[in-house]
Scaffold this active site. Structure first.
Site, PDB file in Angstrom:
ATOM      1  CE  LYS A   1      -3.644  -2.545   2.290  1.00  0.00           C
ATOM      2  NZ  LYS A   1      -4.202  -2.985   3.576  1.00  0.00           N
TER       3      LYS A   1
ATOM      4  CG  ASP B   1     -10.366  -0.439   4.868  1.00  0.00           C
ATOM      5  OD1 ASP B   1      -9.961  -0.620   3.711  1.00  0.00           O
ATOM      6  OD2 ASP B   1      -9.736  -0.771   5.875  1.00  0.00           O
TER       7      ASP B   1
ATOM      8  CD  GLN C   1      -3.183  -4.855   6.469  1.00  0.00           C
ATOM      9  OE1 GLN C   1      -3.059  -3.830   5.805  1.00  0.00           O
ATOM     10  NE2 GLN C   1      -3.740  -5.945   5.972  1.00  0.00           N
TER      11      GLN C   1
END
Lengths: 375, 375
Positions: A135, A202, A179
């Site tokens: 990422k 997200d 995460q």
């Protein structure tokens, strides 16, 4: 014989990646692949397709895992040329990254703002570290600033939440992701709910999911992987309105939001899951299939309606002594069989997988644009 | 020829009514009808049923309204005795009200707390006034304290929100509902979002809907009408897990949350809506049908799988010169035809309709129990 695992695109870790509001980032003329980039040619789906080698089989998904993987061994597959259009997720993801890069530069030039993405990693799982590094690299490549916090495995929930709150109030951060998976002593829900709804790139916050489910409401962000699935359908010209769609799997991060997105796009949606008694029969009615169940080669050629568009979210490993690593990656769909029946299909790897990080970048850009009212 | 209207159970106003957390109010032994109250006998569904008089018909729902209502005129119906078990919503609603009354009294005796429900009515619509009066009367009958605020049609959004905030912080109020529809100069979303999530007994807040959609999360409240549908299925012993369910209609207040509830109960769910091309074919696959679309007699006998359980949420008027008022009430399902094919069916009126207020009372009780940690 065969082992199945959750991978970057079907796991929590994975789907911690990408959506963007297409309307903002991709105005209509740009929905199709860039003409200059040897675009995949949208082909009308639901038209004549070669007759399918139907394998009569009706059993519940629960009993399917190993048998499905085993029977799809490449040695048993007839070497016909695939009939289906290949939906090239790698190419589309590259296009989206390039679009994001151009927009980030335009925003920086115009108002001096650079989108920022903060990633919080707790513990030292190798796979999570890899995802976070990917990422970070992806951010750098398109000019998005990345922020990273690494916390020890034994840190407290409060410490994680404290870092989230710092990022919530940091105006240079426009997206925050934690995460997953988190250490078992932490409550995922408490931690994810601490992320400001305006920075939840997200799209996992229940408020976002609720707004996704409701007519007349729009979420701030759509979860990355299902949004990537929709983007592939759009960019390959697959008509959704009025079509039958089946989503296989109902996870919070892929299946459920994918079903809500298809529903919002006016498909007639059915969700197939582990308690479904006749998944093959139901799937065979679908013009569009999104498979996100994490079972190698579950969806056989006999499950596919001729001409259907197949989006395979699964990334599973099956043993393969011929490969240097001793395994290969396969999707939830038996590609060799399905590609002879479907009208269009994503490969694994190179289908949905690359879309997730691309859409995370898009969501981060979208967030920065919204916060700074930049059109 | 025929007119269709939204009624108390299918309109915004209507579905502003009832859910309760069944686990809290109805511990398992009480899920079935009270033995003492001449209970409807659960009958195994999905068993032998009389052959259905299939009427081949496949057209989109959009074209259906008037024709459906017209062709279901009672004069054209053969006068066979219905085969289906009648799901008596009036009886179940009475049982639930009695259960609430007993629990309210127990709570008052034990901790001195009386559940309170606040209703805000803006303007002077006759139908809304009737609904509010009915809710007030229902509260009084079970010992729930009701609070009412009537505001003029031309009051401001801020005034409504100010009243909501007062109720949010009033410890004697455990449920708040704003009677819909609101005057056109107001933004429903702004107003409904002002209701504290802990007192949103309507369950319409996006956060509630999101938690309803997600696995591993539970909403504070479930919207009243769909919760009432589920309660009817449970109390009549209709098995849901692994069954095919079709929800016709996808409104935020009935269809969509009903689909999420069925999904949470492990049915395989399909949502049929105005863009669905073959609603009859899809509906005929369903073991459970929830019809909530507001089109009189849309669902004909030919749409029904023999033995299926049919929950008809619609309350529509069709012209009927033989009636004193010149019209009669019918559901979205053609009862005369469907009751010959289905295994169980709700009548209209007397099916889902009475459940809505009963579930509102339950939600209010549930809220008071949760706030005061009363088991």
């Amino acid at each position: 014989m065969a082992s199945s695992m959750l991978s970057d695109c079907s796991s929590c870790a994975a789907s911690r990646l990408l959506p963007l509001r297409r309307a903002a980032l991709h105005p209509p003329p740009r929905f199709r692949p860039f003409p200059a980039a040897a675009p995949p040619q949208p082909r009308p789906l639901f038209v004549a397709a070669p007759p399918l080698p139907l394998l009569p089989r009706t059993r519940s998904m629960a009993s399917f895992s190993a048998a499905a993987a085993a029977s799809a061994d490449p040695a048993t597959v007839v070497a016909d040329a695939p009939a289906a259009k290949i939906i090239n997720g790698k190419l589309v993801a590259e296009q989206i990254r390039e679009e994001v890069r151009v927009e980030v530069a335009r925003m920086k030039d115009a108002i001096g703002v650079v989108p920022g993405l903060a990633v919080i990693l707790v513990g030292s799982r190798r796979d999570s570290q890899t995802y976070v590094r990917n990422k970070k690299n992806a951010c750098e490549a398109v000019g998005v600033k990345s922020y990273e916090v690494n916390l020890p495995e034994d840190c407290s929930e409060d410490e994680v939440i404290k870092h989230i709150e710092t990022f919530n109030s940091d105006p240079s951060v426009h997206g925050i992701l934690v995460q997953l998976p988190l250490p078992s002593h932490m409550n995922d829900e408490n931690i994810l709910n601490a992320v400001s709804i305006e920075k939840d790139v997200d799209g996992f916050h229940p408020l976002n999911i609720g707004r996704l489910a409701m007519q007349g409401r729009d979420p701030f962000f759509v979860p990355c992987t299902p949004k990537g699935c929709m983007e592939l359908l759009h960019r390959y010209g697959v008509e959704i309105k009025g079509k039958r769609a089946v989503v296989i799997g109902r996870s919070n991060i892929v299946g459920m939001p994918a079903a809500l997105l298809l529903q919002k796009a006016n498909a007639t949606v059915s969700i197939v899951h582990s308690k479904t008694k006749n998944p093959e029969e139901i799937t065979r009615q679908a013009d569009i299939v999104i498979a996100a169940v994490g079972v190698a080669n579950l969806v056989r050629g006999s499950w596919i309606k001729p001409g259907a568009a197949i989006i395979d979210v699964g990334i599973n490993t099956v043993d393969d002594p011929a490969r240097p690593r001793g395994y290969r990656l396969v999707g939830d769909v038996c590609y060799e069989e399905a590609s002879k029946v479907a009208g269009a299909i994503t490969p694994v790897p190179g289908g949905v997988g690359p879309m997730t990080i691309a859409m995370l970048l898009s969501n981060t850009l979208e967030s920065a644009k919204r916060i700074h009212k930049f059109e």
